[in-house]
Scaffold this motif. Structure first.
Motif, PDB file in Angstrom:
ATOM      1  N   ARG A  37      29.368  10.297  -6.553  1.00 62.75           N
ATOM      2  CA  ARG A  37      30.703  11.116  -8.019  1.00 62.75           C
ATOM      3  C   ARG A  37      31.689  10.307  -8.347  1.00 62.75           C
ATOM      4  NH1 ARG A  37      30.096  16.457  -9.311  1.00 62.75           N
ATOM      5  NH2 ARG A  37      32.488  16.027 -10.075  1.00 62.75           N
ATOM      6  N   GLY A  38      32.054   9.158  -7.736  1.00 64.63           N
ATOM      7  CA  GLY A  38      32.918   8.121  -8.083  1.00 64.63           C
ATOM      8  C   GLY A  38      33.603   7.548  -6.945  1.00 64.63           C
ATOM      9  N   SER A  39      35.185   7.233  -6.558  1.00 68.50           N
ATOM     10  CA  SER A  39      36.069   5.776  -6.346  1.00 68.50           C
ATOM     11  C   SER A  39      36.174   7.106  -4.358  1.00 68.50           C
ATOM     12  CB  SER A  39      36.934   5.105  -6.123  1.00 68.50           C
ATOM     13  OG  SER A  39      37.659   6.440  -6.367  1.00 68.50           O
ATOM     14  N   LEU A  40      35.339   6.705  -3.710  1.00 66.57           N
ATOM     15  CA  LEU A  40      35.840   7.088  -2.514  1.00 66.57           C
ATOM     16  C   LEU A  40      36.480   5.682  -1.382  1.00 66.57           C
ATOM     17  CD1 LEU A  40      35.688   9.461  -0.294  1.00 66.57           C
ATOM     18  CD2 LEU A  40      33.967   8.633   0.933  1.00 66.57           C
ATOM     19  N   THR A  41      37.769   5.558  -1.311  1.00 66.60           N
ATOM     20  CA  THR A  41      38.303   4.578  -0.747  1.00 66.60           C
ATOM     21  C   THR A  41      38.132   4.670   1.009  1.00 66.60           C
ATOM     22  OG1 THR A  41      40.816   5.886   0.473  1.00 66.60           O
ATOM     23  CG2 THR A  41      40.231   4.687  -2.402  1.00 66.60           C
ATOM     24  N   ASP A  42      37.878   3.531   1.584  1.00 65.31           N
ATOM     25  CA  ASP A  42      37.655   2.764   3.088  1.00 65.31           C
ATOM     26  C   ASP A  42      38.770   3.958   3.464  1.00 65.31           C
ATOM     27  OD1 ASP A  42      35.501   1.046   2.334  1.00 65.31           O
ATOM     28  OD2 ASP A  42      36.775  -0.255   2.650  1.00 65.31           O
ATOM     29  N   GLU A  43      39.762   4.293   3.051  1.00 68.47           N
ATOM     30  CA  GLU A  43      40.895   4.441   3.838  1.00 68.47           C
ATOM     31  C   GLU A  43      40.547   6.216   3.785  1.00 68.47           C
ATOM     32  OE1 GLU A  43      44.749   5.099   2.439  1.00 68.47           O
ATOM     33  OE2 GLU A  43      46.129   5.132   4.723  1.00 68.47           O
TER      34      GLU A  43
END
Ligand code: HEM
Length: 159
Positions: free
Chosen positions: A125-131
């Motif tokens: 859906r969008g951006s999921l950061t590694d953290e």
């Protein structure tokens, strides 16, 4: 490395900002979108959804069953995140979730796999950061540990 529980909550909550629950058009669509992603990317798991075993993303969009079920799953996910710093209630909520799924005779490995599915949805859906992904996986590991412990205690299939 284990993250502080509050940090996990903050990271998971931030990743859920765009998938809020709600009975407005956007909220309802968020829930449907999860099942559209789920059924498209993991079609084999539709087998557990009686009567919807062959549903496509278009069917999910059309039928009110998934408007309702979308809210239920999103609400449960948002709740689990918020309970992570309140261990007894977090664990109790998980046991109740497992109890309510008993009738579906799910492969017990799916409790952990769910978090791969859900983070896949968030990433899609969008951006999921590694953290944020790492935070979800830590929560998922603890979630799964209680599922398996509870299943074992009740002499049910577990991993
Ligand atoms: C309901 C399957 C993981 C929360 C259901 C239903 C199925 C199902 C078949 C009935 C819905 C219907 O037939 O329309 C699965 C599968 C999972 C999974 C295959 C793993 C891959 C989870 C997880 C949560 C959850 C991890 C919570 C974080 C719910 C809730 C409902 C539900 C809240 C609504 C019914 C109720 O509360 O009793 N699930 N589930 N599910 N599921 Fe899951």
């Amino acid at each position: 490395m284990t993250m502080d529980r509050q940090k996990v909550v903050d990271l998971c909550k931030a990743s859920l900002e765009d998938v809020m629950v709600g009975n407005d058009e956007k909220g309802v669509q968020n829930g449907k979108d999860f099942y559209k992603f789920f059924f498209t990317n993991y079609p084999d798991l539709r087998v557990y959804f009686k009567g919807a075993e062959k549903y496509t993303a278009d069917d999910v969009q059309k039928f009110c069953r998934f408007a309702k079920q979308g809210q239920r799953i999103l609400l449960s996910v948002h709740t689990v995140v918020r309970l992570y710093t309140d261990e007894a209630v977090f664990l109790g909520h998980i046991r109740e979730t497992v109890n309510r799924h008993r009738q579906y005779k799910m492969d017990p490995a799916l409790w952990l796999a769910f978090f791969t599915v859900f983070t896949g949805f968030l990433a899609d859906r969008g951006s999921l950061t590694d953290e944020q992904r790492a935070a979800w996986m830590q929560l998922g590991k603890d979630f799964d540990a209680e599922c398996q412990r509870h299943l074992k205690e009740n002499d049910l299939p577990h991993v």
